[in-house]
Every structure is written in structure tokens, then in C-alpha cells.
Design a protein around this motif. Structure first.
Motif, PDB file in Angstrom:
ATOM      1  N   LEU A  75      42.455  42.437  36.025  1.00  0.00           N
ATOM      2  CA  LEU A  75      42.627  41.863  34.688  1.00  0.00           C
ATOM      3  C   LEU A  75      42.333  42.955  33.662  1.00  0.00           C
ATOM      4  O   LEU A  75      41.255  43.554  33.697  1.00  0.00           O
ATOM      5  CB  LEU A  75      41.664  40.694  34.466  1.00  0.00           C
ATOM      6  N   PRO A  76      43.253  43.205  32.760  1.00  0.00           N
ATOM      7  CA  PRO A  76      43.000  44.249  31.767  1.00  0.00           C
ATOM      8  C   PRO A  76      41.848  43.860  30.840  1.00  0.00           C
ATOM      9  O   PRO A  76      41.601  42.674  30.604  1.00  0.00           O
ATOM     10  CB  PRO A  76      44.324  44.342  31.007  1.00  0.00           C
ATOM     11  N   PRO A  77      41.135  44.844  30.298  1.00  0.00           N
ATOM     12  CA  PRO A  77      39.985  44.538  29.443  1.00  0.00           C
ATOM     13  C   PRO A  77      40.363  43.833  28.147  1.00  0.00           C
ATOM     14  O   PRO A  77      39.495  43.262  27.499  1.00  0.00           O
ATOM     15  CB  PRO A  77      39.367  45.913  29.176  1.00  0.00           C
ATOM     16  N   CYS A  78      41.627  43.834  27.794  1.00  0.00           N
ATOM     17  CA  CYS A  78      42.061  43.190  26.549  1.00  0.00           C
ATOM     18  C   CYS A  78      42.369  41.701  26.736  1.00  0.00           C
ATOM     19  O   CYS A  78      42.730  41.028  25.771  1.00  0.00           O
ATOM     20  CB  CYS A  78      43.274  43.922  25.971  1.00  0.00           C
ATOM     21  N   TRP A  79      42.240  41.164  27.941  1.00  0.00           N
ATOM     22  CA  TRP A  79      42.505  39.750  28.209  1.00  0.00           C
ATOM     23  C   TRP A  79      41.245  39.063  28.709  1.00  0.00           C
ATOM     24  O   TRP A  79      40.501  39.606  29.520  1.00  0.00           O
ATOM     25  CB  TRP A  79      43.545  39.570  29.305  1.00  0.00           C
ATOM     26  N   HIS A  80      41.071  37.838  28.294  1.00  0.00           N
ATOM     27  CA  HIS A  80      40.070  36.966  28.898  1.00  0.00           C
ATOM     28  C   HIS A  80      40.766  36.167  29.997  1.00  0.00           C
ATOM     29  O   HIS A  80      41.994  36.094  30.040  1.00  0.00           O
ATOM     30  CB  HIS A  80      39.433  36.064  27.842  1.00  0.00           C
TER      31      HIS A  80
END
Length: 189
Positions: A75-80
Motif C-alpha cells: 500500500l503506498p504511503p499516500c493511501w489509507h
């Protein structure tokens, strides 16, 4: 098909990864099956259509319980997590949908751009980036920009500004454990 029966009974769950998507693309004739992938017997099987129809209906992201997330690459750090679920569903709808839309997506699925998430992304570029995050990601910048060429392990050196996606802080911090397996060089670390 035994795996499908186990999944239908709730005894086994899986998520799609980059090789699964490539197999679906080969089945649809978008790419040629590569000899090194050893997938031709699947495509030649008498029940290939049934197998591939089952495969294309598998998720990109699973929440087996409120505290866990299963995804192929991460999961990219820009998504929850809740955002990632919604984005995964966008791609899953195309994969499981009408064959014409599937073929169009598969024909445009390959590529490394766009490489940075923006909510304003739309259409095939949006679907490609979601797919790349969930099935191919290893390194990102803090804001989620992807670096897809790096294939080595955690010892680096990493390209400047990039590090493993799971090393970046997420605000608010994730409370879920993220299970992933794409990065073979990690050897199950």
C-alpha cells in the motif's frame, strides 16, 4: 479448479498479482505467453475459460479481518486502507466486467506512468497506477511516487529519495497489518 472450490467455501483466499494479470492478458491475446512463465499449459487446458474467468474475478486487496490487509505488492504511503479498498474495487470491476472493457484495460495496463497518485487521475491512467501500486510496487518517495525499476533487496542502495513503501510514515498511522509478497528479494523477511 480445486483452489476455486476452496475459495467458494471460504477456506482459501487470494489476491491478484502482476503475474496473474499477465496471465489474464495472455489469455485474452493482449500479450504473448512467455515460455519462461510456464503458463502455456494453463492456457491450453480444456477448462482454460473457466479457470481464467474465475481468476479475473479475484480481488486485488482483501480485508480478512478488521486488523489485516492482504495485497500482492503493498500500500503506498499516500493511501489509507479504506482508500486503497475503494481504488482496488475500481480495477476489480473492470477485470470482472465485460470482455471488451477488460481487453481495453489490459491493452493499456502495461507501463510505468503515471507514477504519482493524484485524486484527479481518471480513466486508464488511473487504473494503471492503481494496478502498479497494488501489484508491482517496491520503492516510493514519501508522497507515493513510484520507482519500478529497483528489484534488489533491503540492502540498497536505493535511488535518491526512494525507499521501501513500508518504511514511510502514514498519518494517521495504520493500525492494520499489511501482508504482501511481491518483493521476492526480501526472502520472507
Amino acid at each position: 479448479l480445486a483452489g476455486g472450490r476452496l475459495a467458494d467455501r471460504g477456506a482459501a483466499r487470494t489476491v491478484l498479482g502482476n503475474h496473474d494479470l499477465n496471465l489474464i492478458a495472455a489469455w485474452r491475446g493482449v500479450v504473448a505467453a512467455k515460455k519462461k512463465d510456464l503458463t502455456q499449459p494453463i492456457l491450453d487446458a480444456p477448462d482454460a475459460g473457466v479457470l481464467m474467468d474465475w481468476l479475473r474475478r479475484q480481488p486485488l486487496l482483501l480485508r480478512p479481518d478488521p486488523h489485516s490487509v492482504l495485497v500482492h505488492a503493498g500500500l503506498p504511503p499516500c493511501w489509507h486502507v479504506t482508500e486503497a479498498q475503494g481504488y482496488a474495487r475500481e480495477v476489480e470491476a473492470v477485470l470482472a466486467g465485460p470482455l471488451a472493457a477488460l481487453d481495453d484495460f489490459l491493452a493499456h495496463m502495461y507501463g510505468n506512468s503515471p507514477d504519482q497518485w493524484e485524486t484527479s487521475l481518471s480513466g486508464l491512467p488511473r487504473l494503471r497506477l492503481i494496478t502498479n501500486y497494488l501489484t508491482r510496487m517496491r520503492l516510493t518517495e514519501a508522497g507515493g511516487r513510484l520507482e519500478l525499476a529497483y528489484k534488489a533487496g533491503l540492502e540498497g542502495p536505493y535511488p535518491p529519495g526512494f525507499r521501501p513503501w513500508f518504511e514511510w510514515p502514514v498519518l494517521p498511522p495504520r493500525t492494520e497489518r499489511v501482508f504482501f509478497g511481491h518483493w521476492a528479494a526480501l526472502l520472507g523477511v
